[in-house]
Design an enzyme around this catalytic site. Structure first.
Site, PDB file in Angstrom:
ATOM      1  N   HIS A   1      49.832  38.434  43.599  1.00  0.00           N
ATOM      2  CA  HIS A   1      48.576  38.936  44.170  1.00  0.00           C
ATOM      3  C   HIS A   1      47.358  38.294  43.524  1.00  0.00           C
ATOM      4  CE1 HIS A   1      50.662  42.832  45.821  1.00  0.00           C
ATOM      5  NE2 HIS A   1      50.971  41.750  46.502  1.00  0.00           N
TER       6      HIS A   1
ATOM      7  N   CYS B   1      29.594  23.219  45.946  1.00  0.00           N
ATOM      8  CA  CYS B   1      29.040  23.315  47.305  1.00  0.00           C
ATOM      9  C   CYS B   1      28.025  24.443  47.451  1.00  0.00           C
ATOM     10  CB  CYS B   1      30.167  23.501  48.321  1.00  0.00           C
ATOM     11  SG  CYS B   1      30.820  25.187  48.352  1.00  0.00           S
TER      12      CYS B   1
ATOM     13  N   THR C   1      56.098  49.966  39.840  1.00  0.00           N
ATOM     14  CA  THR C   1      55.531  49.712  41.173  1.00  0.00           C
ATOM     15  C   THR C   1      55.977  50.793  42.139  1.00  0.00           C
ATOM     16  OG1 THR C   1      55.393  48.184  43.044  1.00  0.00           O
ATOM     17  CG2 THR C   1      57.380  48.006  41.667  1.00  0.00           C
ATOM     18  N   SER C   2      55.042  51.227  42.981  1.00  0.00           N
ATOM     19  CA  SER C   2      55.367  52.265  43.961  1.00  0.00           C
ATOM     20  C   SER C   2      56.159  51.679  45.129  1.00  0.00           C
ATOM     21  CB  SER C   2      54.088  52.931  44.464  1.00  0.00           C
ATOM     22  OG  SER C   2      53.215  51.950  44.987  1.00  0.00           O
TER      23      SER C   2
HETATM   24  P1  OAD Z   1      50.780  51.615  42.453  1.00  0.00           P
HETATM   25  O1  OAD Z   1      49.562  52.246  41.875  1.00  0.00           O
HETATM   26  O2  OAD Z   1      51.020  51.750  43.910  1.00  0.00           O
HETATM   27  O3  OAD Z   1      52.063  52.203  41.709  1.00  0.00           O
HETATM   28  C1  OAD Z   1      52.121  52.310  40.313  1.00  0.00           C
HETATM   29  C2  OAD Z   1      53.503  52.799  39.948  1.00  0.00           C
HETATM   30  O4  OAD Z   1      53.605  52.779  38.530  1.00  0.00           O
HETATM   31  C3  OAD Z   1      53.823  54.228  40.378  1.00  0.00           C
HETATM   32  O5  OAD Z   1      55.105  54.262  40.998  1.00  0.00           O
HETATM   33  C4  OAD Z   1      53.837  55.011  39.068  1.00  0.00           C
HETATM   34  O6  OAD Z   1      54.754  56.087  39.080  1.00  0.00           O
HETATM   35  C5  OAD Z   1      54.276  53.929  38.106  1.00  0.00           C
HETATM   36  N1  OAD Z   1      53.907  54.143  36.704  1.00  0.00           N
HETATM   37  C6  OAD Z   1      52.829  54.792  36.206  1.00  0.00           C
HETATM   38  N2  OAD Z   1      52.844  54.752  34.865  1.00  0.00           N
HETATM   39  C7  OAD Z   1      53.956  54.051  34.488  1.00  0.00           C
HETATM   40  C8  OAD Z   1      54.521  53.659  33.240  1.00  0.00           C
HETATM   41  N3  OAD Z   1      53.935  53.963  32.085  1.00  0.00           N
HETATM   42  N4  OAD Z   1      55.671  52.944  33.256  1.00  0.00           N
HETATM   43  C9  OAD Z   1      56.281  52.619  34.426  1.00  0.00           C
HETATM   44  N5  OAD Z   1      55.784  52.964  35.633  1.00  0.00           N
HETATM   45  C10 OAD Z   1      54.635  53.659  35.674  1.00  0.00           C
HETATM   46  O7  OAD Z   1      50.761  50.075  42.002  1.00  0.00           O
HETATM   47  P2  OAD Z   1      51.549  48.842  42.629  1.00  0.00           P
HETATM   48  O8  OAD Z   1      52.903  49.233  43.093  1.00  0.00           O
HETATM   49  O9  OAD Z   1      51.431  47.729  41.658  1.00  0.00           O
HETATM   50  O10 OAD Z   1      47.632  44.999  45.730  1.00  0.00           O
HETATM   51  O11 OAD Z   1      50.649  48.514  43.877  1.00  0.00           O
HETATM   52  C11 OAD Z   1      50.976  47.396  44.659  1.00  0.00           C
HETATM   53  C12 OAD Z   1      49.724  46.734  45.147  1.00  0.00           C
HETATM   54  O12 OAD Z   1      48.878  47.682  45.784  1.00  0.00           O
HETATM   55  C13 OAD Z   1      48.847  46.173  44.067  1.00  0.00           C
HETATM   56  O13 OAD Z   1      49.256  44.888  43.608  1.00  0.00           O
HETATM   57  C14 OAD Z   1      47.530  46.059  44.769  1.00  0.00           C
HETATM   58  C15 OAD Z   1      47.486  47.396  45.442  1.00  0.00           C
HETATM   59  O14 OAD Z   1      46.738  47.483  46.578  1.00  0.00           O
HETATM   60  C16 OAD Z   1      46.588  44.206  45.946  1.00  0.00           C
HETATM   61  O15 OAD Z   1      45.539  44.346  45.352  1.00  0.00           O
HETATM   62  C17 OAD Z   1      46.853  43.150  46.962  1.00  0.00           C
END
Ligand code: OAD
Length: 262
Positions: A118, A161, A199-200
């Site tokens: 990303h 530019c 990651t969710s």
């Molecule tokens: P999310 O905020 O959707 O999910 C975060 C996840 O981390 C959740 O499942 C939490 O339960 C988990 N979590 C929280 N604390 C934790 C810990 N200490 N150890 C392990 N897990 C933990 O974030 P992403 O899945 O990264 O995209 O979101 C995906 C994308 O959505 C991001 O890259 C971003 C966003 O929109 C863009 O910006 C393109």
């Protein structure tokens, strides 16, 4: 504490992929996107901040928000989970981190092969000619620190530019960088073990990678304190924070690994 089949899989693995999301950086103090109350999207509207349309409609607001986030990341340190992911390199032939995160905490922890699906807060580029923009310091071009994410800050001008510099992140509605996405596919197809950490698993196409690894025969291990849906089919579901569980798992699999701090 850990299933012996997981320990053996890790000990025998020659290629490991560590696939991470915002939760991997949560223990460093960086808010995730979707966690209730603290998630960035709880407090900000993605449509106002994370689309090309939003940027061109209000560049000062969007640039300020990303500069605020870059400053936040600059002030944070890698946590024990990042360090453990880097330590895997001491025990496994090939370790690649494939991350959705736009911070640089995996690199700062010592991971040498990090694929950013990303983009990166640290690699902005020109919205007109795509030339990379070099930050001169910790904050953009000597501009004042963005104290509040909603303080406006005009994006710098491209030195080639004169176009507007944009954050180097992938926005909703944009494609993933092709080279990184193809590399991630190859890594996932060839790995023995894939960790899905923090990651969710709701944002595609990245969220598809654990399933692809599973289909290719890899052992898939989720580390997350919350349910995501992956627990229904992954081989090993470790419930808890990555900064605690990943160091403990490494210690269990590789006893010469320094013990995690109590
Ligand atoms: P999310 O905020 O959707 O999910 C975060 C996840 O981390 C959740 O499942 C939490 O339960 C988990 N979590 C929280 N604390 C934790 C810990 N200490 N150890 C392990 N897990 C933990 O974030 P992403 O899945 O990264 O995209 O979101 C995906 C994308 O959505 C991001 O890259 C971003 C966003 O929109 C863009 O910006 C393109």
């Amino acid at each position: 504490m850990f299933d012996s089949s997981l320990i053996i899989a890790l000990q025998q693995a020659r290629r490991v992929v560590v696939f991470t999301g915002a939760g991997a950086s949560a223990e460093s103090g960086i808010p995730t996107f979707r966690d209730a109350l603290t998630g960035l999207w709880e407090n900000f509207d993605p449509a106002q901040l994370a689309t090309p349309e939003a940027y061109f409609a209000n560049p000062d607001l969007v640039w300020a928000w990303y500069e605020w986030r870059r400053q936040l990341v600059t002030d944070c340190q890698p946590n024990a989970g990042h360090v453990a992911a880097a330590s895997l390199q001491d025990h496994v032939d090939q370790v690649a981190v494939v991350t959705q995160n736009v911070d640089d905490l995996h690199e700062r922890a010592g991971s040498s092969d990090v694929v950013h699906l990303h983009g990166s807060l640290h690699h902005p580029y020109c919205s007109s000619c795509s030339q990379p923009h070099n930050f001169s310091g910790a904050v953009a071009d000597g501009a004042p620190l963005v104290a509040e994410p909603k303080d406006g800050l005009p994006p710098p001008a491209c030195t080639y530019c004169d176009g507007m510099i944009r954050p180097g992140v992938v926005w909703f509605g944009e494609s993933l960088p092709q080279a990184e996405w193809q590399r991630a596919h190859r890594l996932v197809a060839d790995c023995d073990v894939l960790f899905s950490i923090g990651t969710s698993s709701v944002v595609y196409p990245a969220a598809d990678l654990p399933r692809r690894a599973h289909a290719s025969g890899a052992q898939v291990v989720q580390i997350n304190p919350s349910e995501t849906g992956l627990e229904d089919w992954v081989h090993h579901n470790l419930v808890g924070p990555a900064g605690r569980l990943l160091p403990q798992l490494l210690q269990a699999a590789f006893p010469d690994e320094p013990s995690p701090a109590a």
